[in-house]
Structure formats: C-alpha cells, structure tokens
Enzyme design. Structure first.
Site, PDB file in Angstrom:
ATOM      1  N   THR A  78      -5.536  -9.132   3.032  1.00 25.66           N
ATOM      2  CA  THR A  78      -5.635  -9.406   4.519  1.00 25.66           C
ATOM      3  C   THR A  78      -5.604  -8.283   5.185  1.00 25.66           C
ATOM      4  O   THR A  78      -5.091  -8.326   6.453  1.00 25.66           O
ATOM      5  CB  THR A  78      -4.335 -10.418   4.829  1.00 25.66           C
ATOM      6  OG1 THR A  78      -3.159  -9.733   4.215  1.00 25.66           O
ATOM      7  CG2 THR A  78      -4.383 -11.630   4.167  1.00 25.66           C
ATOM      8  N   SER A  80      -3.604  -5.745   4.089  1.00 21.92           N
ATOM      9  CA  SER A  80      -2.316  -5.293   4.289  1.00 21.92           C
ATOM     10  C   SER A  80      -1.987  -3.859   3.634  1.00 21.92           C
ATOM     11  O   SER A  80      -1.177  -3.182   3.989  1.00 21.92           O
ATOM     12  CB  SER A  80      -1.375  -6.271   2.931  1.00 21.92           C
ATOM     13  OG  SER A  80      -1.985  -6.298   1.690  1.00 21.92           O
ATOM     14  N   THR A  81      -2.788  -3.464   2.770  1.00 19.94           N
ATOM     15  CA  THR A  81      -2.812  -2.062   2.016  1.00 19.94           C
ATOM     16  C   THR A  81      -3.156  -1.127   3.369  1.00 19.94           C
ATOM     17  O   THR A  81      -2.480  -0.098   3.631  1.00 19.94           O
ATOM     18  CB  THR A  81      -3.483  -1.624   1.078  1.00 19.94           C
ATOM     19  OG1 THR A  81      -3.126  -2.559   0.011  1.00 19.94           O
ATOM     20  CG2 THR A  81      -3.544  -0.244   0.688  1.00 19.94           C
ATOM     21  N   SER A  82      -4.055  -1.356   4.206  1.00 22.59           N
ATOM     22  CA  SER A  82      -4.387  -0.567   5.421  1.00 22.59           C
ATOM     23  C   SER A  82      -3.387  -0.589   6.435  1.00 22.59           C
ATOM     24  O   SER A  82      -2.999   0.393   6.654  1.00 22.59           O
ATOM     25  CB  SER A  82      -5.822  -1.439   6.121  1.00 22.59           C
ATOM     26  OG  SER A  82      -6.868  -1.156   5.131  1.00 22.59           O
ATOM     27  N   HIS A 134       8.133  -4.105   2.165  1.00 24.52           N
ATOM     28  CA  HIS A 134       6.821  -4.681   2.081  1.00 24.52           C
ATOM     29  C   HIS A 134       6.642  -5.091   0.630  1.00 24.52           C
ATOM     30  O   HIS A 134       6.912  -4.318  -0.334  1.00 24.52           O
ATOM     31  CB  HIS A 134       5.682  -3.865   2.404  1.00 24.52           C
ATOM     32  CG  HIS A 134       5.380  -2.717   1.819  1.00 24.52           C
ATOM     33  ND1 HIS A 134       4.525  -2.668   0.566  1.00 24.52           N
ATOM     34  CD2 HIS A 134       5.893  -1.581   1.454  1.00 24.52           C
ATOM     35  CE1 HIS A 134       4.338  -1.407   0.141  1.00 24.52           C
ATOM     36  NE2 HIS A 134       5.261  -0.559   0.674  1.00 24.52           N
ATOM     37  N   HIS A 136       4.380  -8.218  -1.938  1.00 31.35           N
ATOM     38  CA  HIS A 136       3.497  -9.867  -2.161  1.00 31.35           C
ATOM     39  C   HIS A 136       4.733 -10.734  -2.548  1.00 31.35           C
ATOM     40  O   HIS A 136       4.906 -11.171  -3.806  1.00 31.35           O
ATOM     41  CB  HIS A 136       2.712  -9.626  -3.110  1.00 31.35           C
ATOM     42  CG  HIS A 136       1.551  -8.839  -2.919  1.00 31.35           C
ATOM     43  ND1 HIS A 136       0.814  -8.824  -1.464  1.00 31.35           N
ATOM     44  CD2 HIS A 136       0.609  -8.097  -3.639  1.00 31.35           C
ATOM     45  CE1 HIS A 136      -0.079  -7.837  -1.506  1.00 31.35           C
ATOM     46  NE2 HIS A 136      -0.329  -7.475  -2.640  1.00 31.35           N
ATOM     47  N   SER A 166     -13.063 -12.069  -0.873  1.00 34.37           N
ATOM     48  CA  SER A 166     -12.466 -10.594  -0.873  1.00 34.37           C
ATOM     49  C   SER A 166     -11.719 -10.469  -2.082  1.00 34.37           C
ATOM     50  O   SER A 166     -11.834  -9.413  -2.981  1.00 34.37           O
ATOM     51  CB  SER A 166     -11.773 -10.320   0.236  1.00 34.37           C
ATOM     52  OG  SER A 166     -11.207  -8.874   0.337  1.00 34.37           O
TER      53      SER A 166
END
Length: 350
Positions: A78, A80-82, A134, A136, A166
C-alpha cells in the site's frame, strides 16, 4: 417629471448610503472580532504564564509530546515502505525513534503472550519515546490490557485489486528497493491475467481478504474471508481507534495532513515526499495492469464486494477529513490554519 427624478435620485442616494453603512458595520464587526481574538490570546498567555510560575516549569509544545507513541500497522503493498522511509529520514531531525516490528514469517497475528509483551513494551519503554512503531501487524486494542494511555494508530489503504496485483508481481519479480533479493515465486512468469483465467491460488478472491482483518484485529472472525461482522468491526476501529487513515492513491495528501496534525513527528514530511529520493524508491518490477475481463471476474466474488466496501468507506472518510483540513489554491493543496480560539476565560486577570 422633475419630482419623479428627484424621488429616483433620493432612492439611489438612500441605497448607496445603506450599502456604505452596511460595509462600515461589517468592518466594525471584523475589527471587534480581531480585538476579541487578541484579548483572548492575551488572557490565555496570562493563564499559561501563571500556570508556568505555579508549577515552576516552562510550557513547551515539544516536551508535552515527548511520551507520544504512533503505531503504523502497515498493510502490505500500500506504499507502506515509501511512507516509512519518510519517518526514517525525519527521525534524526525531529528527535524521535523508529522501530520496526518484525514478526516471525510476517505473521500479522500475535500470540496472546506476545500481545501482552508488545503492549508492555509500547507503554513502558520510555527510552524509545517519542516512538514510531511500524510493522505488518493486525490492529491491537490496548484498552483490553488496562493501560491508561493508548498509542495513536495510523494506516494507509489501497484499492483491493490494485493491491493484490502489486503483491502478485512483487512475489515474482521483487522491486527496485532491494533488486538482488530472491523472492518466493521468482521464476514464475505467469501473468496475473493468466493466473485468474486458470483459477490459480495466488490470485484467488481469498487473497483479497487482507485489509479488513488488519483493521478488524485479533478476533478469530476477523480472518474468516467474507465475514460481514469483520467488515463492521474494521469500520468501527477505523473511525474510533485510528487518528488518520489515508489511501495510496492520495498519499501526498495523507502526509500533508499528518504533518500539520503531528508536527512532532512529521514536520518537513510533505516537502521530503515531494523532493526526496527514498520516498519514491520502492516500485514493483514487471507489473502488468489486469484487463477489464480479469477485474470483472474478481468483482463477482463476495469477498471483493466486502473488501471494496471497506475501501470505499475509508476513502470517503479520508476525503471528509481532507475537505476540512486543506484547501486548494493555485493548483496546490495547502493546510488550513487554526480556525478556533478561546474567549471568556475566567477568572479575569488582574
């Protein structure tokens, strides 16, 4: 004729005079409002000064937020890493800690004993405050464990089919963040369209069931694909337990709102997202958009309908928050300033 012209001029003169008087009244009211706000700010400053003198310390906006904890229980694929990279880039400058919650085999469900350990860590690990956690991990209700102060939850959602596509290609080709890392499905050249057409397991409707359980939490029913109870619980948590939930498609707006809401963590985040390199680094390699036929086949499933209902619910909520937080000017969004003030503060300052 003469009297009628005089009457017309008199009416016009009267109208002009009334407009002038109304403008003057409006100007006086605006001046009065500005004066009231100035007086209110002065009175509030006096109250804070007295409080500071009585407690023997200076009031600091930063020190009051030094025990703040933010949890980003990030949904895979989603962006999330960015977004997390922005937190890593800002933590040194804004003086907060970033901690990655790394669970065994990326299992989003914690054992009961790990839930207790995690809650204890987050609420008592003062050396890591202010902290940005942060990972998962499915939502965890801290109030169940008797803690007095709960962390602030944030998250980002994505169109369910786009997220699955993705993830499908990510497992096969990886991304440009760590291009040399071998992925679990590396070597499988089958496209997402071919997978859906042949009824493959990696693209089955059940694989869409992820965003709802991440928000629903650690109840068994949350992980029953297609459960409407899980959907309603996820909606409840999104509205009542999350400070802000954005969407991948409007990530910049999500970051901008966070910056003005939580500057202790995200001061400078918007500019960093727009100009930095890390925030745009992770992109899935070899991703091919699905055809209309593939989408239509997935959209026939009840699981997609429920997951999409949750996504649209989150999108509507985010757009509602955004409409009251930012304004568009000259083609750019700008955060709104404070629109409330305090008045009638008693007892009056001598």
């Amino acid at each position: 004729m003469v009297p009628s012209r005089i009457q017309l001029l008199a009416v016009l003169a009267f109208g002009v005079a009334m407009l002038f008087i109304e403008n003057q009244i409006q100007s006086l009211e605006e001046s009065r409002a500005k004066l009231e706000r100035a007086i209110a700010r002065h009175e509030l400053a006096e109250v804070e000064q007295r409080h500071s003198e009585s407690t023997g310390r200076e009031i600091s906006p930063l020190s009051e937020n030094d025990d703040m904890v933010v949890i980003y229980n990030r949904v895979p694929k989603t962006a999330s890493t960015s977004f997390t990279n922005i937190a890593y880039d800002l933590c040194g400058k804004n003086h907060f800690h970033v901690l990655h919650i790394n669970t065994t085999k990326n299992n989003p469900v914690m054992s009961l004993q790990d839930q207790v350990r995690f809650v204890r860590n987050v609420t008592s690990w003062r050396e890591m405050n202010p902290g940005f956690f942060h990972g998962h991990v499915a939502y965890l209700d801290f109030s169940k464990y008797g803690v007095r102060r709960k962390p602030l939850y944030i998250n980002v959602l994505r169109d369910p089919i786009e997220r699955l596509v993705s993830y499908y290609y990510f497992l096969r080709f990886g991304d440009d963040y760590r291009p040399g890392l071998r992925r679990r499905k590396q070597g499988d050249k089958k496209t997402f369209d071919e997978c859906v057409s042949s009824g493959g397991s990696d693209c089955a409707p059940e694989k869409l069931w992820l965003q709802i359980p991440f928000f629903c939490g650690h109840h068994s029913e949350c992980w029953n694909a297609g459960s409407r109870w899980a959907l309603e619980q996820a909606k409840h948590n999104l509205v009542n337990e999350y400070l802000l939930v954005g969407v991948t498609e409007e990530l910049e707006d999500f970051i901008m709102i966070l910056e003005v809401t939580l500057p202790r963590f995200f001061k400078g985040a918007t500019e960093l997202y727009r100009t930095g390199k890390k925030s745009h680094l992770r992109k899935t390699t070899e991703k091919k958009p699905p055809t209309k036929e593939t989408k239509a086949k997935l959209q026939q499933s009840n699981i997609w309908k429920i997951e999409n209902e949750f996504y649209e619910f989150a999108l509507e909520q985010f757009q509602f928050v955004r409409a009251h937080a930012v304004r568009e000017k000259d083609g750019e969004l700008n955060a709104l300033g404070q629109s409330f003030f305090y008045e009638k503060i008693y007892p009056k300052v001598n």
